[in-house]
Motif scaffolding. Sequence first.
Motif, mmCIF file in Angstrom:
data_model
loop_
_atom_site.group_PDB
_atom_site.id
_atom_site.type_symbol
_atom_site.label_atom_id
_atom_site.label_comp_id
_atom_site.label_asym_id
_atom_site.label_seq_id
_atom_site.Cartn_x
_atom_site.Cartn_y
_atom_site.Cartn_z
ATOM 1 N N THR A 1 0.831 -1.198 0.000
ATOM 2 C CA THR A 1 0.000 0.000 0.000
ATOM 3 C C THR A 1 0.869 1.252 0.000
ATOM 4 N N GLY A 2 0.490 2.251 -0.804
ATOM 5 C CA GLY A 2 1.215 3.509 -0.810
ATOM 6 C C GLY A 2 1.277 4.113 0.580
ATOM 7 N N GLY A 3 2.488 4.510 1.012
ATOM 8 C CA GLY A 3 2.672 5.080 2.330
ATOM 9 C C GLY A 3 2.891 4.058 3.432
ATOM 10 N N GLU A 4 2.819 2.804 3.070
ATOM 11 C CA GLU A 4 2.947 1.732 4.070
ATOM 12 C C GLU A 4 4.336 1.717 4.697
ATOM 13 N N VAL A 5 4.366 1.467 6.003
ATOM 14 C CA VAL A 5 5.619 1.315 6.740
ATOM 15 C C VAL A 5 5.587 -0.043 7.428
ATOM 16 N N LYS A 6 6.671 -0.798 7.255
ATOM 17 C CA LYS A 6 6.773 -2.095 7.931
ATOM 18 C C LYS A 6 8.085 -2.145 8.686
ATOM 19 N N LYS A 7 8.022 -2.761 9.854
ATOM 20 C CA LYS A 7 9.248 -2.872 10.665
ATOM 21 C C LYS A 7 9.587 -4.335 10.876
ATOM 22 N N LEU A 8 10.893 -4.609 10.796
ATOM 23 C CA LEU A 8 11.420 -5.942 11.021
ATOM 24 C C LEU A 8 12.614 -5.750 11.937
ATOM 25 N N LYS A 9 12.360 -5.833 13.253
ATOM 26 C CA LYS A 9 13.403 -5.567 14.263
ATOM 27 C C LYS A 9 14.016 -4.189 14.013
ATOM 28 N N ARG A 10 15.284 -4.100 13.651
ATOM 29 C CA ARG A 10 15.934 -2.791 13.471
ATOM 30 C C ARG A 10 15.780 -2.249 12.052
ATOM 31 N N LEU A 11 15.060 -2.961 11.194
ATOM 32 C CA LEU A 11 14.883 -2.547 9.804
ATOM 33 C C LEU A 11 13.486 -1.952 9.627
ATOM 34 N N THR A 12 13.421 -0.775 8.997
ATOM 35 C CA THR A 12 12.149 -0.121 8.703
ATOM 36 C C THR A 12 12.045 0.085 7.200
ATOM 37 N N PHE A 13 10.959 -0.391 6.635
ATOM 38 C CA PHE A 13 10.723 -0.313 5.196
ATOM 39 C C PHE A 13 9.542 0.623 4.956
ATOM 40 N N GLN A 14 9.689 1.474 3.944
ATOM 41 C CA GLN A 14 8.593 2.382 3.615
ATOM 42 C C GLN A 14 8.333 2.340 2.117
ATOM 43 N N PHE A 15 7.065 2.336 1.747
ATOM 44 C CA PHE A 15 6.643 2.395 0.345
ATOM 45 C C PHE A 15 6.137 3.808 0.095
ATOM 46 N N GLY A 16 6.586 4.433 -0.982
ATOM 47 C CA GLY A 16 6.176 5.802 -1.269
ATOM 48 C C GLY A 16 4.678 5.916 -1.509
ATOM 49 N N ASP A 17 4.144 7.091 -1.280
ATOM 50 C CA ASP A 17 2.712 7.315 -1.439
ATOM 51 C C ASP A 17 2.228 6.964 -2.843
ATOM 52 N N ALA A 18 3.057 7.278 -3.843
ATOM 53 C CA ALA A 18 2.687 7.017 -5.232
ATOM 54 C C ALA A 18 3.091 5.623 -5.700
ATOM 55 N N ARG A 19 3.660 4.836 -4.818
ATOM 56 C CA ARG A 19 4.104 3.457 -5.113
ATOM 57 C C ARG A 19 5.136 3.424 -6.236
ATOM 58 N N LYS A 20 5.995 4.454 -6.251
ATOM 59 C CA LYS A 20 7.089 4.464 -7.229
ATOM 60 C C LYS A 20 8.448 4.323 -6.552
ATOM 61 N N ASP A 21 8.494 4.430 -5.233
ATOM 62 C CA ASP A 21 9.782 4.412 -4.562
ATOM 63 C C ASP A 21 9.641 3.783 -3.182
ATOM 64 N N SER A 22 10.790 3.408 -2.632
ATOM 65 C CA SER A 22 10.793 2.769 -1.325
ATOM 66 C C SER A 22 12.120 3.057 -0.640
ATOM 67 N N SER A 23 12.122 2.923 0.667
ATOM 68 C CA SER A 23 13.367 3.100 1.410
ATOM 69 C C SER A 23 13.472 2.030 2.476
ATOM 70 N N LEU A 24 14.714 1.738 2.817
ATOM 71 C CA LEU A 24 15.034 0.793 3.885
ATOM 72 C C LEU A 24 15.949 1.517 4.866
ATOM 73 N N HIS A 25 15.532 1.612 6.098
ATOM 74 C CA HIS A 25 16.328 2.270 7.132
ATOM 75 C C HIS A 25 16.766 1.222 8.148
ATOM 76 N N ILE A 26 18.056 1.199 8.442
ATOM 77 C CA ILE A 26 18.565 0.290 9.464
ATOM 78 C C ILE A 26 19.076 1.111 10.639
ATOM 79 N N THR A 27 18.594 0.793 11.797
ATOM 80 C CA THR A 27 19.004 1.472 13.030
ATOM 81 C C THR A 27 20.069 0.642 13.733
ATOM 82 N N ALA A 28 21.115 1.334 14.193
ATOM 83 C CA ALA A 28 22.180 0.656 14.951
ATOM 84 C C ALA A 28 22.670 -0.589 14.229
#
Lengths: 115, 112
Positions: free
Chosen positions: B51-78
């Motif tokens: 889903t556009g704008g969706e955020v999912k977390k997997l322990k220290r990993l956070t995944f985000q899907f762009g609102d327009a569903r054209k892009d995504s990011s993966l953020h790793i903490t620590a």
Amino acid sequence: DVKVTQSSRYLVKRTGEKVFLECVQDMDHENMFWYRQDPGLGLRLIYFSYDVKMKEKGDIPEGYSVSREKKERFSLILESASTNQTSMYLCASSSEGLSSYNEQFFGPGTRLTVL
Amino acid sequence: TQLLEQSPQFLSIQEGENLTVYCNSSSVFSSLQWYRQEPGEGPVLLVTVVTGGEVKKLKRLTFQFGDARKDSSLHITAAQPGDTGLYLCAGAQGAGSYQLTFGKGTKLSVIP
């Protein structure tokens, strides 16, 4: 646990040899894929199959053929291996179920070296 | 031809640092997946976002899907040394299409 297995982890062949790479999945998936992976080029699709005995060319089918006689097994054939086919070969499968988002499950890969 | 551009291509960081990896396209995808691949192994699916704008977390990993569903990011903490690997994003077109469009990956090294 989903499982995709590939017949060999490492393979060394000579130029001109016929090479068979086999892939088996135990998830009853309809779709199966063969990719090669090279540094700087990413994953490139060679062939895929959406059903038994069905096959479709991917982006780089030249020099390769495939066979899918049973649902669980998908073979990649190099008719006459050449040095530019030295690569990491990855097999994957996916389901066509309603809950599927085309997620692919990969085998461990076969590192093929052609001398 | 649909393309997924991943950035950066290479990332080397110290253990404990945070990082973000980006996956961008001009095309809309029905879903997007992230995989991690360790040296000499096949890619392993981490997450699927739909889903556009969706955020999912997997322990220290956070995944985000762009609102327009054209892009995504993966953020790793620590980041930990065990996070080392090649991170691949892949986009699906939707019903009737079996294939995925893969990015070329971000190679992450986490130094102890």
